[in-house]
Design a protein around this motif. Structure first.
Motif, PDB file in Angstrom:
ATOM      1  N   SER A   1       4.955  13.481   8.802  1.00 21.28           N
ATOM      2  CA  SER A   1       3.677  13.172   8.155  1.00 21.28           C
ATOM      3  C   SER A   1       3.668  11.762   7.582  1.00 21.28           C
ATOM      4  CB  SER A   1       3.374  14.171   7.029  1.00 21.28           C
ATOM      5  OG  SER A   1       3.077  15.420   7.552  1.00 21.28           O
ATOM      6  N   CYS A   2       4.231  10.821   8.308  1.00 19.16           N
ATOM      7  CA  CYS A   2       4.250   9.443   7.825  1.00 19.16           C
ATOM      8  C   CYS A   2       3.416   8.557   8.746  1.00 19.16           C
ATOM      9  CB  CYS A   2       5.679   8.920   7.727  1.00 19.16           C
ATOM     10  SG  CYS A   2       6.456   8.529   9.309  1.00 19.16           S
ATOM     11  N   ALA A   3       3.188   7.327   8.308  1.00 21.50           N
ATOM     12  CA  ALA A   3       2.437   6.372   9.116  1.00 21.50           C
ATOM     13  C   ALA A   3       3.354   5.703  10.137  1.00 21.50           C
ATOM     14  CB  ALA A   3       1.801   5.315   8.217  1.00 21.50           C
TER      15      ALA A   3
ATOM     16  N   GLU B   1     -10.418   4.477   6.440  1.00 18.16           N
ATOM     17  CA  GLU B   1      -9.950   4.824   5.092  1.00 18.16           C
ATOM     18  C   GLU B   1      -8.799   3.907   4.662  1.00 18.16           C
ATOM     19  OE1 GLU B   1      -8.705   8.919   4.849  1.00 18.16           O
ATOM     20  OE2 GLU B   1      -7.682   8.527   2.937  1.00 18.16           O
ATOM     21  N   VAL B   2      -7.917   3.619   5.601  1.00 19.49           N
ATOM     22  CA  VAL B   2      -6.780   2.746   5.291  1.00 19.49           C
ATOM     23  C   VAL B   2      -7.247   1.296   5.169  1.00 19.49           C
ATOM     24  CG1 VAL B   2      -4.547   1.911   6.134  1.00 19.49           C
ATOM     25  CG2 VAL B   2      -5.181   4.294   6.456  1.00 19.49           C
TER      26      VAL B   2
ATOM     27  N   LEU C   1       0.813  -1.220   0.000  1.00 19.22           N
ATOM     28  CA  LEU C   1       0.000   0.000   0.000  1.00 19.22           C
ATOM     29  C   LEU C   1       0.844   1.266   0.000  1.00 19.22           C
ATOM     30  CD1 LEU C   1      -2.728   1.422   0.122  1.00 19.22           C
ATOM     31  CD2 LEU C   1      -2.708   1.141   2.604  1.00 19.22           C
ATOM     32  N   PHE C   2       1.979   1.251   0.719  1.00 18.18           N
ATOM     33  CA  PHE C   2       2.700   2.505   0.936  1.00 18.18           C
ATOM     34  C   PHE C   2       3.967   2.680   0.105  1.00 18.18           C
ATOM     35  CE2 PHE C   2       0.375   2.143   5.040  1.00 18.18           C
ATOM     36  CZ  PHE C   2      -0.296   3.345   4.991  1.00 18.18           C
ATOM     37  N   LEU C   3       4.632   1.585  -0.227  1.00 12.15           N
ATOM     38  CA  LEU C   3       5.997   1.716  -0.748  1.00 12.15           C
ATOM     39  C   LEU C   3       6.085   1.648  -2.274  1.00 12.15           C
ATOM     40  CD1 LEU C   3       7.809  -0.604   1.833  1.00 12.15           C
ATOM     41  CD2 LEU C   3       7.780   1.910   1.832  1.00 12.15           C
TER      42      LEU C   3
ATOM     43  N   VAL D   1       9.771   9.408   3.300  1.00  9.45           N
ATOM     44  CA  VAL D   1       9.549   8.475   4.409  1.00  9.45           C
ATOM     45  C   VAL D   1       8.060   8.140   4.451  1.00  9.45           C
ATOM     46  CG1 VAL D   1       9.689   8.106   6.887  1.00  9.45           C
ATOM     47  CG2 VAL D   1      11.469   9.445   5.732  1.00  9.45           C
ATOM     48  N   LYS D   2       7.737   6.849   4.256  1.00  8.52           N
ATOM     49  CA  LYS D   2       6.334   6.449   4.240  1.00  8.52           C
ATOM     50  C   LYS D   2       5.856   5.956   5.596  1.00  8.52           C
ATOM     51  CE  LYS D   2       5.314   7.456   0.006  1.00  8.52           C
ATOM     52  NZ  LYS D   2       4.684   6.513  -0.895  1.00  8.52           N
TER      53      LYS D   2
ATOM     54  N   LYS E   1      -8.484   9.566  13.015  1.00  8.48           N
ATOM     55  CA  LYS E   1      -7.452  10.602  12.838  1.00  8.48           C
ATOM     56  C   LYS E   1      -6.056  10.082  13.143  1.00  8.48           C
ATOM     57  CE  LYS E   1     -10.560  14.455  13.636  1.00  8.48           C
ATOM     58  NZ  LYS E   1     -11.041  15.456  14.593  1.00  8.48           N
ATOM     59  N   SER E   2      -5.966   8.796  13.469  1.00  7.06           N
ATOM     60  CA  SER E   2      -4.663   8.217  13.829  1.00  7.06           C
ATOM     61  C   SER E   2      -3.843   7.875  12.602  1.00  7.06           C
ATOM     62  CB  SER E   2      -4.873   6.933  14.644  1.00  7.06           C
ATOM     63  OG  SER E   2      -5.236   7.246  15.950  1.00  7.06           O
ATOM     64  N   ARG E   3      -2.522   7.913  12.769  1.00  6.69           N
ATOM     65  CA  ARG E   3      -1.610   7.552  11.680  1.00  6.69           C
ATOM     66  C   ARG E   3      -1.005   6.168  11.904  1.00  6.69           C
ATOM     67  NH1 ARG E   3       1.448  11.241  10.206  1.00  6.69           N
ATOM     68  NH2 ARG E   3       0.498  13.026  11.206  1.00  6.69           N
ATOM     69  N   THR E   4      -1.468   5.457  12.943  1.00  3.50           N
ATOM     70  CA  THR E   4      -0.868   4.170  13.303  1.00  3.50           C
ATOM     71  C   THR E   4      -1.696   3.003  12.786  1.00  3.50           C
ATOM     72  OG1 THR E   4       0.046   5.183  15.297  1.00  3.50           O
ATOM     73  CG2 THR E   4      -0.057   2.772  15.243  1.00  3.50           C
ATOM     74  N   LEU E   5      -1.005   2.020  12.188  1.00  3.47           N
ATOM     75  CA  LEU E   5      -1.625   0.748  11.804  1.00  3.47           C
ATOM     76  C   LEU E   5      -1.103  -0.320  12.764  1.00  3.47           C
ATOM     77  CD1 LEU E   5      -1.338   2.520   9.090  1.00  3.47           C
ATOM     78  CD2 LEU E   5      -1.731   0.365   7.901  1.00  3.47           C
TER      79      LEU E   5
END
Lengths: 408, 408
Positions: free
Chosen positions: B201-203, B263-264, B114-116, B168-169, B236-240
């Motif tokens: 601004s990364c996960a 959303e993720v 998904l991110f890289l 940086v993802k 609103k969290s950036r953590t998986l």
């Protein structure tokens, strides 16, 4: 955190929900006769055999091993059964030529991962299996049209691939009773695709989930069997065969396999290890036990049921479709592909059909990588009994006749 | 067909067999005491509970559904159990925040997907979980060092990522009893990583397979719980958060989950659909039943067993290791990390250890993305009883003492 979009990889732009999966949710209404879903009839699953298999494994001293991590290649017992199965299809191979995957869909994902860099080309048929397009899309390829009937030169494929920024990595085909058309490739067509792949020095991906579902006509050798025969054995073959237990025994265990040269299998094992370590050992052992005991009898029984449903649907189409509608006469599988007269849009028709006629199907455009095929539809006969088939096709025929008339 | 190498995607060059998996095959000898494998003790699996669960599902009218294709998100019943579990860890969430994966390893693969894009940067600790490096490697990232103790500026990470051709993802971390060190991140370290991720601004990827294996010390909130508390909720969290049943109930069913903003999760569902359609429904239903009935009692029992093995190994290290050897004192998990005096190479030591002392462990260099760590080793206490621990550590201590002496 409102900036997810900027964090996603480039490939994320190509990931879309399957229109069909979304559609199926809408069509799942009790009063609608559905020819839409492309799934096997759950009433045919050998549930008792599975129950017995899980009980015997979990009740024995096998339990600890079945509940532990396992090897990425897959369970030796299941690979051995598959090896014999592949031999019976004319593919001389050993266990080392087989990787167990979590369904053949996972095989397609791994194949995309192994071969496709962004800009490389995958050859696919029009129409083709949507799940293959989705799996490959993650690796950002270009698609070019593989047409077994056309006489396109290898150099033309190469030129187009190079313009797209890569090279042709493989030709993907589903030679037996393909989803969505139900059609099979002739021996001659299979040989021509192999010859083309030889000229292109690319791999061939043979997706064969419906292989065991032949109801009549003579069996045609798998592409991998032809490849082994002409190239001098599986280690010299360029074909990767993706098999599946989903249509023959049960899709719920998510078990499939890839059969190919050892060198390729070794690469795919590394991919398996990095992506989910291994397919559940318990499920593999249970499937091995069920396959060893009931595969032949069970698939023979399922074939008889599906054959009679196919016959019922072909007869109903003959009886109820107005002139100008054409359809395939598949020798196996689950699908009949219908072409409506030009100018009739199957997506528009579906709306009326679900509302007024209470019949569901899948419009064919989604299966075309180029957006054509508006006048086509896929009908599945796998989950409907004879009464529903007769009633559903008769209503659908009437609706199409009315639609044709109103356009005159 | 002798040209496979030219057909593979660029990423294939980065796919290598896990040195550890290869090593484990060599170490699997009956007369060797092994502290090498990083797996749970199969004698602790709740085999009877699983036997009962499979029998009850396959013997009921649930069987057809359990053996059919399922939804890509995962079984509602299992997602509901996980939702409650995540709430108990301080993460307010709904079922829609949870995707079932085929083990947490699959979660890491999907996150890479998904991110890289090639050239993007993933921040990882030195040493770190080898399986994460393998999963991410498929997507051709650069790795940069995440050091919770260092005061590196966000701008420095950004500069280096930009030089590597991307941005940086995410920051990847395993905050509880990490593989291989056994160490945990303090509350302060977790907060600092979140703050860094905010600046970048990364996960944040929180890999938590050992979360339920705390034997003493106060629980520290998951990074996702801290993120929810400061950002205003999971959306609103950036953590998986990647969870797993592999260490708590059984790795054999290959069941894990990702908990994150809807959303993720929606994006990850598309990836799941394209890569293997769904995780087996049967296994999910069985796991739900087992988790509902025995999770608390079973994990309490396992914790007691593993705690006493950890205590036994710490005591044996104290008794038998020569001066100059240091080790971690983990509050949970399965691993103790040992640092040998400088100049002693754990890979060389392993050879002698297996031959002469009949004790196996994993040399630590493989866990370092930069090839350092030659003088480190990982000891696992999860599968050895007290007698083996005492005997094995005593032999190992003697061998290390001899080796140190011979170098003087």
């Amino acid at each position: 955190m409102t900036t997810w979009d900027s964090l996603y990889a480039n490939r994320a732009a190509r990931m879309r929900a399957s229109e069909i999966r979304e559609l199926l949710k809408l069509l799942d209404k009790p009063d609608v006769i559905s020819f839409a879903g492309g799934i096997p009839d759950p009433k045919l699953f050998p549930a008792d055999a599975f129950k017995e298999a899980y009980a015997s494994i979990l009740g024995s001293n096998e339990a600890e091993r079945a509940l532990q991590y396992g090897v990425s290649e897959g369970s030796p017992r299941l690979r051995s059964w598959i090896m014999d199965h592949m031999k019976s299809l004319g593919v001389p191979c050993s266990e080392d030529n087989i990787l167990i995957t979590s369904g053949s869909q996972q095989g397609l994902d791994y194949i995309g991962k192994l071969f496709l860099s962004a800009g490389d080309t995958a050859l696919v048929q029009w129409p083709t299996y949507l799940g293959a397009i989705q799996a490959f899309n993650s690796y950002e390829p270009s698609f070019d049209r593989l047409d077994p009937g056309a006489n396109r030169e290898a150099s033309d494929y190469q030129l187009r691939a190079s313009e797209a920024g890569g090279s042709v990595k493989f030709a993907y085909l589903s030679p037996d009773f393909a989803n969505p058309t139900g059609q099979s490739l002739t021996l001659d067509e299979r040989q021509r695709i192999l010859a083309l792949a030889n000229e292109l020095s690319c791999a061939v991906i043979e997706d064969a989930p419906y292989q065991s579902m032949r109801y009549d006509g003579d069996p045609v050798a798998p592409v991998l069997a032809l490849d082994c025969a002409t190239s001098g054995g599986i280690e010299k073959s360029r074909t990767l065969y993706c098999g599946s237990f989903s249509k023959s025994l049960s899709p719920g265990l998510r078990l499939g396999w890839i059969c190919a040269a050892r060198e390729v299998i070794a690469r795919l094992v590394l991919i398996k290890q990095a992506s989910d370590l291994n397919t559940p050992v318990l499920n593999q052992e249970a499937m091995a036990q069920v396959a060893e005991t009931v595969f032949e009898a069970h698939t023979a029984n399922s074939r008889a049921v599906y054959k009679s449903r196919r016959d019922a649907m072909l007869a109903a189409l003959e009886n109820h479709m107005p002139a100008g509608v054409r359809w395939t006469r598949p020798e196996g599988g689950m699908f009949i592909w219908v072409e409506l007269p030009d100018g009739i849009d199957a997506a528009d028709l579906l709306e009326k059909s679900v509302e007024a006629a209470k019949v569901a199907f899948v419009p064919g455009r989604a299966f075309h990588a180029d957006g054509t095929g508006a006048n086509t539809m896929r009908l599945s006969f796998s989950c409907a009994d004879h009464e529903k088939i007769e009633k559903g096709v008769s209503r659908l025929g009437r609706l199409i006749a009315e639609t044709v008339t109103s356009k005159l």
